[in-house]
Design an enzyme around this catalytic site. Structure first.
Site, PDB file in Angstrom:
ATOM      1  N   HIS A 167      -2.758 -11.923   3.038  1.00  0.00           N
ATOM      2  CA  HIS A 167      -2.570 -11.423   4.408  1.00  0.00           C
ATOM      3  C   HIS A 167      -3.236 -10.079   4.603  1.00  0.00           C
ATOM      4  O   HIS A 167      -3.591  -9.395   3.643  1.00  0.00           O
ATOM      5  CB  HIS A 167      -1.084 -11.349   4.779  1.00  0.00           C
ATOM      6  CG  HIS A 167      -0.263 -10.368   4.002  1.00  0.00           C
ATOM      7  ND1 HIS A 167       0.458 -10.712   2.868  1.00  0.00           N
ATOM      8  CD2 HIS A 167      -0.026  -9.050   4.179  1.00  0.00           C
ATOM      9  CE1 HIS A 167       1.103  -9.654   2.410  1.00  0.00           C
ATOM     10  NE2 HIS A 167       0.823  -8.611   3.178  1.00  0.00           N
TER      11      HIS A 167
ATOM     12  N   GLU B  49       8.925  -7.768  10.532  1.00  0.00           N
ATOM     13  CA  GLU B  49       7.569  -8.312  10.444  1.00  0.00           C
ATOM     14  C   GLU B  49       7.470  -9.697  11.050  1.00  0.00           C
ATOM     15  O   GLU B  49       8.457 -10.447  11.133  1.00  0.00           O
ATOM     16  CB  GLU B  49       7.144  -8.391   8.975  1.00  0.00           C
ATOM     17  CG  GLU B  49       8.042  -9.292   8.153  1.00  0.00           C
ATOM     18  CD  GLU B  49       7.505  -9.505   6.747  1.00  0.00           C
ATOM     19  OE1 GLU B  49       7.594  -8.582   5.942  1.00  0.00           O
ATOM     20  OE2 GLU B  49       7.001 -10.605   6.478  1.00  0.00           O
TER      21      GLU B  49
ATOM     22  N   HIS C 202      -2.727  -2.433   5.268  1.00  0.00           N
ATOM     23  CA  HIS C 202      -3.032  -2.849   3.893  1.00  0.00           C
ATOM     24  C   HIS C 202      -3.656  -4.239   3.896  1.00  0.00           C
ATOM     25  O   HIS C 202      -3.579  -4.962   4.890  1.00  0.00           O
ATOM     26  CB  HIS C 202      -1.771  -2.837   3.002  1.00  0.00           C
ATOM     27  CG  HIS C 202      -0.720  -3.812   3.400  1.00  0.00           C
ATOM     28  ND1 HIS C 202       0.304  -3.535   4.268  1.00  0.00           N
ATOM     29  CD2 HIS C 202      -0.508  -5.108   3.009  1.00  0.00           C
ATOM     30  CE1 HIS C 202       1.092  -4.589   4.401  1.00  0.00           C
ATOM     31  NE2 HIS C 202       0.619  -5.564   3.654  1.00  0.00           N
TER      32      HIS C 202
ATOM     33  N   GLU D 116      -2.159  -4.904  -1.867  1.00  0.00           N
ATOM     34  CA  GLU D 116      -0.944  -5.590  -2.307  1.00  0.00           C
ATOM     35  C   GLU D 116      -1.350  -6.835  -3.081  1.00  0.00           C
ATOM     36  O   GLU D 116      -2.376  -7.459  -2.777  1.00  0.00           O
ATOM     37  CB  GLU D 116      -0.130  -5.974  -1.062  1.00  0.00           C
ATOM     38  CG  GLU D 116       1.185  -6.691  -1.338  1.00  0.00           C
ATOM     39  CD  GLU D 116       1.934  -7.033  -0.045  1.00  0.00           C
ATOM     40  OE1 GLU D 116       1.622  -6.434   1.020  1.00  0.00           O
ATOM     41  OE2 GLU D 116       2.814  -7.908  -0.099  1.00  0.00           O
TER      42      GLU D 116
ATOM     43  N   GLN E 190      -0.105 -10.184   9.105  1.00  0.00           N
ATOM     44  CA  GLN E 190       1.272  -9.716   8.998  1.00  0.00           C
ATOM     45  C   GLN E 190       1.422  -8.506   9.923  1.00  0.00           C
ATOM     46  O   GLN E 190       0.821  -7.456   9.670  1.00  0.00           O
ATOM     47  CB  GLN E 190       1.573  -9.302   7.556  1.00  0.00           C
ATOM     48  CG  GLN E 190       2.988  -8.823   7.314  1.00  0.00           C
ATOM     49  CD  GLN E 190       3.156  -8.323   5.880  1.00  0.00           C
ATOM     50  OE1 GLN E 190       2.466  -7.393   5.462  1.00  0.00           O
ATOM     51  NE2 GLN E 190       4.040  -8.949   5.126  1.00  0.00           N
TER      52      GLN E 190
HETATM   53  C1  MC0 Z   1      -0.773   6.349   2.626  1.00  0.00           C
HETATM   54  N1  MC0 Z   1      -2.057   6.622   2.385  1.00  0.00           N
HETATM   55  C2  MC0 Z   1      -2.782   5.554   2.695  1.00  0.00           C
HETATM   56  C3  MC0 Z   1      -1.861   4.584   3.156  1.00  0.00           C
HETATM   57  N2  MC0 Z   1      -0.619   5.109   3.088  1.00  0.00           N
HETATM   58  N3  MC0 Z   1      -4.095   5.313   2.628  1.00  0.00           N
HETATM   59  C4  MC0 Z   1      -4.527   4.099   3.024  1.00  0.00           C
HETATM   60  N4  MC0 Z   1      -3.695   3.125   3.499  1.00  0.00           N
HETATM   61  C5  MC0 Z   1      -2.373   3.336   3.573  1.00  0.00           C
HETATM   62  N5  MC0 Z   1      -1.569   2.376   4.040  1.00  0.00           N
HETATM   63  C6  MC0 Z   1      -2.620   7.889   1.905  1.00  0.00           C
HETATM   64  C7  MC0 Z   1      -2.220   9.031   2.823  1.00  0.00           C
HETATM   65  O1  MC0 Z   1      -3.100   9.163   3.910  1.00  0.00           O
HETATM   66  C8  MC0 Z   1      -2.270  10.216   1.893  1.00  0.00           C
HETATM   67  O2  MC0 Z   1      -3.615  10.653   1.749  1.00  0.00           O
HETATM   68  C9  MC0 Z   1      -1.819   9.624   0.560  1.00  0.00           C
HETATM   69  O3  MC0 Z   1      -2.049   8.213   0.639  1.00  0.00           O
HETATM   70  C10 MC0 Z   1      -0.343   9.869   0.325  1.00  0.00           C
HETATM   71  O4  MC0 Z   1       0.349   9.371   1.449  1.00  0.00           O
HETATM   72  P1  MC0 Z   1       1.724   9.941   2.045  1.00  0.00           P
HETATM   73  O5  MC0 Z   1       1.687   9.778   3.515  1.00  0.00           O
HETATM   74  O6  MC0 Z   1       2.009  11.305   1.465  1.00  0.00           O
HETATM   75  O7  MC0 Z   1       2.787   8.907   1.530  1.00  0.00           O
HETATM   76  P2  MC0 Z   1       3.399   8.663   0.094  1.00  0.00           P
HETATM   77  O8  MC0 Z   1       2.573   9.261  -1.004  1.00  0.00           O
HETATM   78  O9  MC0 Z   1       4.851   9.019   0.167  1.00  0.00           O
HETATM   79  O10 MC0 Z   1       3.294   7.070   0.049  1.00  0.00           O
HETATM   80  C11 MC0 Z   1       2.059   6.385   0.018  1.00  0.00           C
HETATM   81  C12 MC0 Z   1       2.285   5.044  -0.701  1.00  0.00           C
HETATM   82  C13 MC0 Z   1       3.432   4.324   0.036  1.00  0.00           C
HETATM   83  C14 MC0 Z   1       0.993   4.252  -0.667  1.00  0.00           C
HETATM   84  C15 MC0 Z   1       2.664   5.342  -2.160  1.00  0.00           C
HETATM   85  O11 MC0 Z   1       3.068   4.098   1.391  1.00  0.00           O
HETATM   86  C16 MC0 Z   1       3.842   3.031  -0.604  1.00  0.00           C
HETATM   87  O12 MC0 Z   1       4.613   3.003  -1.579  1.00  0.00           O
HETATM   88  N6  MC0 Z   1       3.349   1.881  -0.069  1.00  0.00           N
HETATM   89  C17 MC0 Z   1       3.698   0.567  -0.618  1.00  0.00           C
HETATM   90  C18 MC0 Z   1       4.804  -0.064   0.151  1.00  0.00           C
HETATM   91  C19 MC0 Z   1       4.455  -0.361   1.585  1.00  0.00           C
HETATM   92  O13 MC0 Z   1       3.427   0.079   2.095  1.00  0.00           O
HETATM   93  N7  MC0 Z   1       5.357  -1.109   2.281  1.00  0.00           N
HETATM   94  C20 MC0 Z   1       5.134  -1.490   3.673  1.00  0.00           C
HETATM   95  C21 MC0 Z   1       4.595  -2.854   3.757  1.00  0.00           C
HETATM   96  P3  MC0 Z   1      -4.028  12.190   1.880  1.00  0.00           P
HETATM   97  O14 MC0 Z   1      -5.507  12.192   1.702  1.00  0.00           O
HETATM   98  O15 MC0 Z   1      -3.554  12.618   3.229  1.00  0.00           O
HETATM   99  O16 MC0 Z   1      -3.273  12.866   0.749  1.00  0.00           O
HETATM  100  S1  MC0 Z   1       5.820  -4.020   3.255  1.00  0.00           S
HETATM  101  C22 MC0 Z   1       5.042  -5.478   3.037  1.00  0.00           C
HETATM  102  O17 MC0 Z   1       3.877  -5.557   3.283  1.00  0.00           O
HETATM  103  C23 MC0 Z   1       5.907  -6.641   2.542  1.00  0.00           C
HETATM  104  C24 MC0 Z   1       7.055  -6.856   3.442  1.00  0.00           C
HETATM  105  C25 MC0 Z   1       5.134  -7.930   2.319  1.00  0.00           C
HETATM  106  O18 MC0 Z   1       3.897  -7.950   2.379  1.00  0.00           O
HETATM  107  O19 MC0 Z   1       5.772  -8.958   2.065  1.00  0.00           O
END
Ligand code: MC0
Length: 146
Positions: A7, A43, A84, A134, A60
């Site tokens: 997705h 979602e 993503h 992912e 998604q």
């Molecule tokens: C954050 N950053 C990204 C981003 N999110 N870059 C590209 N794409 C994204 N989606 C960048 C920010 O701009 C920042 O860069 C750096 O990463 C740190 O971000 P932050 O805003 O300080 O946030 P953190 O570090 O607390 O968290 C970022 C992280 C988090 C990726 C670790 O979002 C995470 O754990 N994501 C995985 C879970 C997730 O996204 N769940 C939602 C979808 P700079 O340069 O400014 O430092 S759930 C889903 O999809 C499920 C239901 C499914 O598929 O079944």
């Protein structure tokens, strides 16, 4: 082995309005909806096509359920858009371990629950040329109650 685009995750402020845009503009219908409290999202999955590995590809659409969730934080900073991409694999544990060994940060020690009973993990966007990535193993077809 990664065998399909499972997705593309799209962050939005208003899930119902965004679903309606995709229905009215492209004719895509909702295949499944759920709330994933662990991930902080409501979602909708829009199935685009079946794939040759027996899976499928979806859009998604993701609305945050709380401001401090990953999608909530991202929306506040960037506004709506592609959040993503997700690759499908029959073996998310093995794929994550292979990729971890290549030096990419895998965000979860063990895969967690994703959409429709799938098992998911994420790769850090800073290790993937700016793309939050992912990995997904879909639930077996008979285990999916959408
Ligand atoms: C954050 N950053 C990204 C981003 N999110 N870059 C590209 N794409 C994204 N989606 C960048 C920010 O701009 C920042 O860069 C750096 O990463 C740190 O971000 P932050 O805003 O300080 O946030 P953190 O570090 O607390 O968290 C970022 C992280 C988090 C990726 C670790 O979002 C995470 O754990 N994501 C995985 C879970 C997730 O996204 N769940 C939602 C979808 P700079 O340069 O400014 O430092 S759930 C889903 O999809 C499920 C239901 C499914 O598929 O079944």
């Amino acid at each position: 082995m990664l065998t399909r685009i499972d997705h593309i995750g799209i962050a939005c402020f208003d899930l119902d309005k965004t679903v309606e845009f995709y229905r009215a503009t492209y004719g895509f219908e909702v295949f499944h909806t759920e709330v994933n409290e662990e991930q902080g999202v409501r979602e909708a999955m829009l199935k685009i096509n079946e794939t040759s590995d027996g899976g499928a590809s979806y859009l998604q659409l993701l609305e945050p359920t709380r401001e401090d969730s990953a999608v909530g934080k991202w929306l506040a900073k960037n506004g709506e858009g592609v959040h993503h991409i997700a690759f499908g694999t029959a073996d998310v544990d093995g794929a994550a371990e292979d990729i971890r060994r290549k030096g990419v940060r895998v965000l979860y020690d063990e895969p967690r629950r994703g959409s429709m009973g799938s098992r998911i993990t994420f790769l850090h966007p800073k290790d993937c040329h700016g793309v939050l990535t992912e990995l997904v193993t879909a639930a077996p077809p008979d285990a999916t109650d959408h």
